[in-house]
Design an enzyme around this catalytic site. Structure first.
Site, PDB file in Angstrom:
ATOM      1  N   LYS A 233       0.842  -1.213   0.000  1.00 27.72           N
ATOM      2  CA  LYS A 233       0.000   0.000   0.000  1.00 27.72           C
ATOM      3  C   LYS A 233       0.875   1.259   0.000  1.00 27.72           C
ATOM      4  O   LYS A 233       2.090   1.172   0.206  1.00 27.72           O
ATOM      5  CB  LYS A 233      -0.883  -0.024   1.243  1.00 27.72           C
ATOM      6  CG  LYS A 233      -0.111  -0.017   2.567  1.00 27.72           C
ATOM      7  CD  LYS A 233      -0.964  -0.449   3.741  1.00 27.72           C
ATOM      8  CE  LYS A 233      -0.160  -0.398   5.031  1.00 27.72           C
ATOM      9  NZ  LYS A 233      -0.894  -0.994   6.161  1.00 27.72           N
TER      10      LYS A 233
ATOM     11  N   ARG B 291     -10.242  -0.143  14.997  1.00 29.30           N
ATOM     12  CA  ARG B 291     -10.211   0.639  13.764  1.00 29.30           C
ATOM     13  C   ARG B 291     -11.215  -0.037  12.837  1.00 29.30           C
ATOM     14  O   ARG B 291     -12.392   0.279  12.900  1.00 29.30           O
ATOM     15  CB  ARG B 291      -8.776   0.676  13.220  1.00 29.30           C
ATOM     16  CG  ARG B 291      -8.481   1.841  12.327  1.00 29.30           C
ATOM     17  CD  ARG B 291      -7.024   1.916  11.932  1.00 29.30           C
ATOM     18  NE  ARG B 291      -6.543   0.689  11.309  1.00 29.30           N
ATOM     19  CZ  ARG B 291      -5.300   0.510  10.879  1.00 29.30           C
ATOM     20  NH1 ARG B 291      -4.396   1.471  10.998  1.00 29.30           N
ATOM     21  NH2 ARG B 291      -4.939  -0.614  10.311  1.00 29.30           N
TER      22      ARG B 291
ATOM     23  N   MET C  19      12.748  23.959   2.789  1.00 26.68           N
ATOM     24  CA  MET C  19      12.068  23.183   1.748  1.00 26.68           C
ATOM     25  C   MET C  19      13.057  22.456   0.835  1.00 26.68           C
ATOM     26  O   MET C  19      12.843  21.295   0.477  1.00 26.68           O
ATOM     27  CB  MET C  19      11.167  24.105   0.918  1.00 26.68           C
ATOM     28  CG  MET C  19      10.322  23.358  -0.104  1.00 26.68           C
ATOM     29  SD  MET C  19       9.353  24.449  -1.132  1.00 26.68           S
ATOM     30  CE  MET C  19       8.124  25.031   0.021  1.00 26.68           C
TER      31      MET C  19
ATOM     32  N   TYR D 284      16.254  29.501   9.024  1.00 26.80           N
ATOM     33  CA  TYR D 284      15.024  30.180   9.435  1.00 26.80           C
ATOM     34  C   TYR D 284      14.920  30.231  10.959  1.00 26.80           C
ATOM     35  O   TYR D 284      15.224  29.251  11.639  1.00 26.80           O
ATOM     36  CB  TYR D 284      13.805  29.444   8.889  1.00 26.80           C
ATOM     37  CG  TYR D 284      13.594  29.657   7.407  1.00 26.80           C
ATOM     38  CD1 TYR D 284      13.372  30.927   6.889  1.00 26.80           C
ATOM     39  CD2 TYR D 284      13.622  28.582   6.527  1.00 26.80           C
ATOM     40  CE1 TYR D 284      13.181  31.119   5.529  1.00 26.80           C
ATOM     41  CE2 TYR D 284      13.429  28.765   5.174  1.00 26.80           C
ATOM     42  CZ  TYR D 284      13.211  30.036   4.671  1.00 26.80           C
ATOM     43  OH  TYR D 284      13.024  30.228   3.331  1.00 26.80           O
TER      44      TYR D 284
HETATM   45  C1  LIG Z   1      -0.176  -1.954   6.827  1.00 28.33           C
HETATM   46  C2  LIG Z   1      -0.744  -3.239   7.272  1.00 28.33           C
HETATM   47  C3  LIG Z   1       0.072  -4.372   7.413  1.00 28.33           C
HETATM   48  C4  LIG Z   1       1.585  -4.319   7.304  1.00 28.33           C
HETATM   49  O1  LIG Z   1       2.107  -3.715   8.470  1.00 28.33           O
HETATM   50  P1  LIG Z   1       3.678  -3.573   8.717  1.00 28.33           P
HETATM   51  O2  LIG Z   1       3.794  -3.042  10.092  1.00 28.33           O
HETATM   52  O3  LIG Z   1       4.174  -2.591   7.705  1.00 28.33           O
HETATM   53  O4  LIG Z   1       4.263  -4.915   8.523  1.00 28.33           O
HETATM   54  C5  LIG Z   1      -0.557  -5.583   7.689  1.00 28.33           C
HETATM   55  N1  LIG Z   1      -1.908  -5.661   7.848  1.00 28.33           N
HETATM   56  C6  LIG Z   1      -2.706  -4.579   7.748  1.00 28.33           C
HETATM   57  C7  LIG Z   1      -4.171  -4.731   7.948  1.00 28.33           C
HETATM   58  C8  LIG Z   1      -2.154  -3.338   7.482  1.00 28.33           C
HETATM   59  O5  LIG Z   1      -2.950  -2.263   7.403  1.00 28.33           O
END
Ligand SMILES: *Cc1c(COP(=O)(O)O)cnc(C)c1O
Length: 360
Positions: A35, A130, A303, A255
């Site tokens: 992802k 969640r 930046m 800055y």
């Molecule tokens: C992102 C995610 C993972 C992977 O998690 P990592 O900590 O990057 O290994 C696995 N399962 C779900 C549901 C996730 O959202």
């Protein structure tokens, strides 16, 4: 001419890290989590490097569609599932497997007449709060889904660990037990472990594991680096010095003048900044490699540039190579210096950073 700021992605390391997952979970099938643009490394690039994974997982429908349009044939789970009929239609068209976590999804499935058109991951919420159904909702939801003609059976089952990176915390075993008890009557495939679950919790190694961050060579734990776990870092972030100059006692740098020179030294300006994804909140003292040697960041990250103290390298000159993280400087260490986690650093590399693929 090489671009000023570039990221080197070691695709051989991605394959090595997949083998490490297989060593930790020899009996499990692997759903490689790619992802968020493959954690910032490039969705298609990482999918191609991980062709041998048993399945992929993405967060959103459009990420799965991109993979299919690029010809990826592996199973693909969509972790956020869908919220409307249009999204379900896209999932069906592109043969993507949604995570089912809400009653709206169950109702949409019940309104459909297709046969065996959709493989799903039914998600239980065992404490993350969640996504997912509560354990007391599980049986009824499972029965309803099992009666939907559109759903391929047997239904796969999953949960997600909230705190697996803390090896002392009892929450993880409670989550695993609650999940196993809730689905105990069923022989369906199960999936529990993210990277931290794979590395630290034997009990989480069920039919499928879901490694994300470890595939990119990064440790999910605050007290170790990927390299210490036998992983190889995939991303190196590099740039170069663009100015070198003396500064005098009392001079302020950057800055808001947050850093004041207390003895004469040499200042280096590096072409990297938050516009490239270097963390804005990296503190003074954050290590940077100039010509392979550590020097401290000074002043605010801007930046397009950062400033470093070249006291130990008075002969450094514009054009000299700089590493922000990668070989010799773990991204995990930079994350600590910036009060964040390495996930955000690799995910945050911006469009401006040129990508250089490396295959050895
Ligand atoms: C992102 C995610 C993972 C992977 O998690 P990592 O900590 O990057 O290994 C696995 N399962 C779900 C549901 C996730 O959202």
């Amino acid at each position: 001419m090489t671009p000023a700021a570039y990221a080197v992605l070691n695709l051989e390391a991605v394959q090595h890290n997949l083998q490490v997952v297989r060593r930790y979970a020899p009996d499990a099938k692997i759903m490689a989590v790619i992802k968020a643009n493959g954690y910032g490394h490039g969705l298609l690039r990482i999918a191609e490097a991980l062709q041998s994974a048993d399945a992929f997982a993405v967060a959103r429908v459009d990420e799965g569609v991109r993979l299919r349009k690029a010809g990826i044939k592996n199973r693909i789970a969509v972790l956020e599932g869908f919220t409307c009929v249009e999204e379900l239609d896209a999932l069906l068209n592109f043969k993507l497997d949604p995570v089912v976590h809400s009653f709206i999804q169950v109702e949409i499935f019940e309104s459909r007449a297709e046969q065996d058109a959709c493989a799903i991951w039914l998600k239980l919420d065992t404490g993350m709060n969640r996504l997912g159904f509560k354990p007391n909702e599980f049986n009824a939801v499972y029965q309803r889904l099992n009666r939907c003609s559109i759903i391929k059976r047997p239904i796969s089952l999953m949960t997600h660990l909230a705190n697996a990176d803390d090896k002392q915390d009892a929450t993880t075993l409670k989550q695993i037990r609650l999940f196993n008890e809730t689905v105990a009557a069923l022989g369906n495939e199960r999936s529990i472990a993210n990277s931290a679950g794979i590395l630290a919790w034997q009990e989480a190694l069920t039919d499928w594991v879901r490694p994300g961050v470890m595939l990119y060579g990064i440790s999910p734990f605050a007290d170790s680096t990927g390299e210490q776990l036998g992983l190889k870092p995939v991303m190196g972030l590099h740039s170069r010095l663009i100015a070198v100059k003396p500064i005098a006692t009392g001079d302020k740098v950057g800055y808001s003048g947050t850093w004041t020179c207390i003895k004469p030294t040499t200042l280096g300006v590096v072409a990297i900044g938050y516009g490239d994804g270097y963390p804005r909140y990296a503190k003074a003292g954050t290590p940077v490699l100039v010509n392979g040697q550590r020097v401290p960041l000074i002043g605010r990250v801007s930046m397009d540039m950062i400033t470093v103290d070249l006291e130990t390298q008075p002969d450094a000159k514009p054009g000299d190579p700089v590493t922000l993280w990668g070989d010799g400087l773990a991204v995990e260490e930079i994350a600590i210096c910036a009060d964040t986690i390495p996930y955000t650093l690799v995910c945050g590399i911006t469009q401006r950073v040129q990508i250089v693929e490396q295959r050895v």
